[in-house]
Motif scaffolding. Structure first.
Motif, PDB file in Angstrom:
ATOM      1  N   PHE A 118       0.829  -1.209   0.000  1.00 26.32           N
ATOM      2  CA  PHE A 118       0.000   0.000   0.000  1.00 26.32           C
ATOM      3  C   PHE A 118       0.867   1.264   0.000  1.00 26.32           C
ATOM      4  O   PHE A 118       0.562   2.256   0.682  1.00 26.32           O
ATOM      5  CB  PHE A 118      -0.951   0.009   1.208  1.00 26.32           C
ATOM      6  CG  PHE A 118      -1.816  -1.209   1.306  1.00 26.32           C
ATOM      7  CD1 PHE A 118      -2.677  -1.563   0.269  1.00 26.32           C
ATOM      8  CD2 PHE A 118      -1.757  -2.030   2.423  1.00 26.32           C
ATOM      9  CE1 PHE A 118      -3.477  -2.695   0.360  1.00 26.32           C
ATOM     10  CE2 PHE A 118      -2.543  -3.165   2.524  1.00 26.32           C
ATOM     11  CZ  PHE A 118      -3.408  -3.502   1.488  1.00 26.32           C
ATOM     12  N   GLY A 119       1.978   1.209  -0.749  1.00 25.32           N
ATOM     13  CA  GLY A 119       2.826   2.376  -0.882  1.00 25.32           C
ATOM     14  C   GLY A 119       3.802   2.597   0.256  1.00 25.32           C
ATOM     15  O   GLY A 119       4.577   3.553   0.234  1.00 25.32           O
ATOM     16  N   VAL A 120       3.777   1.713   1.257  1.00 31.54           N
ATOM     17  CA  VAL A 120       4.654   1.851   2.427  1.00 31.54           C
ATOM     18  C   VAL A 120       5.618   0.670   2.463  1.00 31.54           C
ATOM     19  O   VAL A 120       5.260  -0.449   2.078  1.00 31.54           O
ATOM     20  CB  VAL A 120       3.821   1.892   3.734  1.00 31.54           C
ATOM     21  CG1 VAL A 120       4.738   2.035   4.948  1.00 31.54           C
ATOM     22  CG2 VAL A 120       2.823   3.035   3.677  1.00 31.54           C
ATOM     23  N   LEU A 121       6.857   0.923   2.904  1.00 33.39           N
ATOM     24  CA  LEU A 121       7.835  -0.159   3.005  1.00 33.39           C
ATOM     25  C   LEU A 121       7.280  -1.298   3.855  1.00 33.39           C
ATOM     26  O   LEU A 121       6.799  -1.088   4.973  1.00 33.39           O
ATOM     27  CB  LEU A 121       9.133   0.353   3.627  1.00 33.39           C
ATOM     28  CG  LEU A 121       9.998   1.282   2.770  1.00 33.39           C
ATOM     29  CD1 LEU A 121      11.229   1.709   3.552  1.00 33.39           C
ATOM     30  CD2 LEU A 121      10.410   0.606   1.479  1.00 33.39           C
ATOM     31  N   ASP A 122       7.340  -2.501   3.314  1.00 36.51           N
ATOM     32  CA  ASP A 122       6.863  -3.681   4.043  1.00 36.51           C
ATOM     33  C   ASP A 122       8.044  -4.300   4.787  1.00 36.51           C
ATOM     34  O   ASP A 122       8.659  -5.263   4.336  1.00 36.51           O
ATOM     35  CB  ASP A 122       6.250  -4.681   3.061  1.00 36.51           C
ATOM     36  CG  ASP A 122       5.458  -5.779   3.757  1.00 36.51           C
ATOM     37  OD1 ASP A 122       5.676  -5.974   4.969  1.00 36.51           O
ATOM     38  OD2 ASP A 122       4.641  -6.431   3.089  1.00 36.51           O
ATOM     39  N   GLU A 123       8.360  -3.741   5.941  1.00 38.71           N
ATOM     40  CA  GLU A 123       9.515  -4.183   6.726  1.00 38.71           C
ATOM     41  C   GLU A 123       9.368  -5.635   7.178  1.00 38.71           C
ATOM     42  O   GLU A 123      10.344  -6.386   7.238  1.00 38.71           O
ATOM     43  CB  GLU A 123       9.710  -3.275   7.941  1.00 38.71           C
ATOM     44  CG  GLU A 123      10.064  -1.834   7.604  1.00 38.71           C
ATOM     45  CD  GLU A 123      11.498  -1.689   7.138  1.00 38.71           C
ATOM     46  OE1 GLU A 123      12.255  -2.686   7.172  1.00 38.71           O
ATOM     47  OE2 GLU A 123      11.874  -0.571   6.726  1.00 38.71           O
ATOM     48  N   VAL A 124       8.144  -6.038   7.497  1.00 38.73           N
ATOM     49  CA  VAL A 124       7.914  -7.403   7.974  1.00 38.73           C
ATOM     50  C   VAL A 124       8.241  -8.410   6.878  1.00 38.73           C
ATOM     51  O   VAL A 124       8.938  -9.413   7.108  1.00 38.73           O
ATOM     52  CB  VAL A 124       6.460  -7.587   8.450  1.00 38.73           C
ATOM     53  CG1 VAL A 124       6.200  -9.059   8.794  1.00 38.73           C
ATOM     54  CG2 VAL A 124       6.173  -6.695   9.644  1.00 38.73           C
ATOM     55  N   ALA A 125       7.758  -8.148   5.664  1.00 35.33           N
ATOM     56  CA  ALA A 125       7.997  -9.069   4.549  1.00 35.33           C
ATOM     57  C   ALA A 125       9.480  -9.115   4.195  1.00 35.33           C
ATOM     58  O   ALA A 125      10.033 -10.187   3.935  1.00 35.33           O
ATOM     59  CB  ALA A 125       7.178  -8.644   3.333  1.00 35.33           C
TER      60      ALA A 125
END
Length: 274
Positions: A118-125
């Motif tokens: 959703f346009g935000v860095l997916d740190e978890v993934a």
């Protein structure tokens, strides 16, 4: 003289045929051939100025060849840029590693290819994929959130190699991966090279260290003055033969030392009595 390791057979993943490259009046490469198959480590060796770096740049798309052909899985291809090389499945890890000391392991692995949700860095993934990748390669690092600046030389090298694998390449080029590393750190990197081979990747290893070459390479390709000067089976060729091909002389300090140590005991006794 040339042999292919068991399991590394069939059509080469990457083949160079008659590759030449000139810089003004300097002929850096002349009619060079090179092949690497899946599941094979090919060491590329030669003295300073032999053309190793130029050849790697040709393969990586940094400095395209003037003449010659590059074949990928049997078909001719044009490797005119780093992006073209990466799109084919060629990954390059240069000697300077190009790591950012102020970023953690995750940040370095995904630098320039960050995952977003959703346009935000997916740190978890990104963290999960980092852990999975390092686990697959059996790389031991205290935490994927530790700054790269705090890692040892060997750990930094393994992070750089791991980053190259995120694009799922088929061939990995390693430029002097054990240079300036200690014994334990070198062992970590060589273990990783063997794991890359076991996973079916083709590896081109540039090295000046004959011990490292003999430890992991299946074949040794020698460049001398920009030309092929032999391809050797690493298991069946002595270090002295490879050095002779590198230097272009059969008589050198290493071969002379080997000759002296190979003198039969009786001959030594005879000399002592003279």
């Amino acid at each position: 003289m040339t042999a292919v390791r068991e399991g590394a057979s069939g059509t080469p993943v990457l083949a160079l045929e008659g590759v030449s490259k000139r810089f003004g009046a300097v002929q850096a490469l002349a009619d060079v051939d090179l092949q690497v198959r899946a599941g094979e480590v090919v060491a590329l060796v030669g003295d300073n100025g032999a053309g190793k770096s130029t050849l790697i740049k040709v393969i990586a798309g940094v400095g395209p060849a003037d003449t010659g052909e590059i074949r990928w899985e049997g078909r001719p291809v044009a490797v005119t840029s780093p992006g073209a090389a990466q799109a084919l499945g060629i990954a390059t890890v240069y000697q300077d590693l190009a790591l950012c000391d102020n970023l953690d392991v995750v940040g370095n692995l995904f630098l320039g290819r960050e995952l977003r949700r959703f346009g935000v860095l997916d740190e978890v993934a990104m963290e999960k994929r980092s852990r999975d990748l390092l686990h697959t390669l059996s790389i031991r690092i205290p935490s994927v959130r530790i700054p790269v600046a705090s890692l040892s030389g060997g750990q930094r090298q393994t992070v750089a190699i791991s980053r190259s694998l995120l694009g799922r390449p088929k061939v990995v080029l390693l430029d002097e991966p054990t240079a300036a590393l200690g014994v334990e750190q070198t062992a970590q990197v060589l273990d990783l090279v063997e794991r890359l081979r076991s996973q079916g990747l083709g590896v081109i290893l540039i090295s000046h260290n004959m011990v490292d070459v003999k430890a992991v390479a299946d074949r040794v390709a020698v460049l001398r003055l920009g030309r092929n000067n032999g391809v050797f089976d690493a298991d069946r060729t002595s270090q002295e033969e490879i050095i002779a091909a590198i230097t272009g002389a059969s008589d050198n300090a290493v071969s002379r030392r080997r000759t002296r140590t190979d003198v039969p005991e009786e001959a030594s006794d005879d000399r002592s009595q003279e």
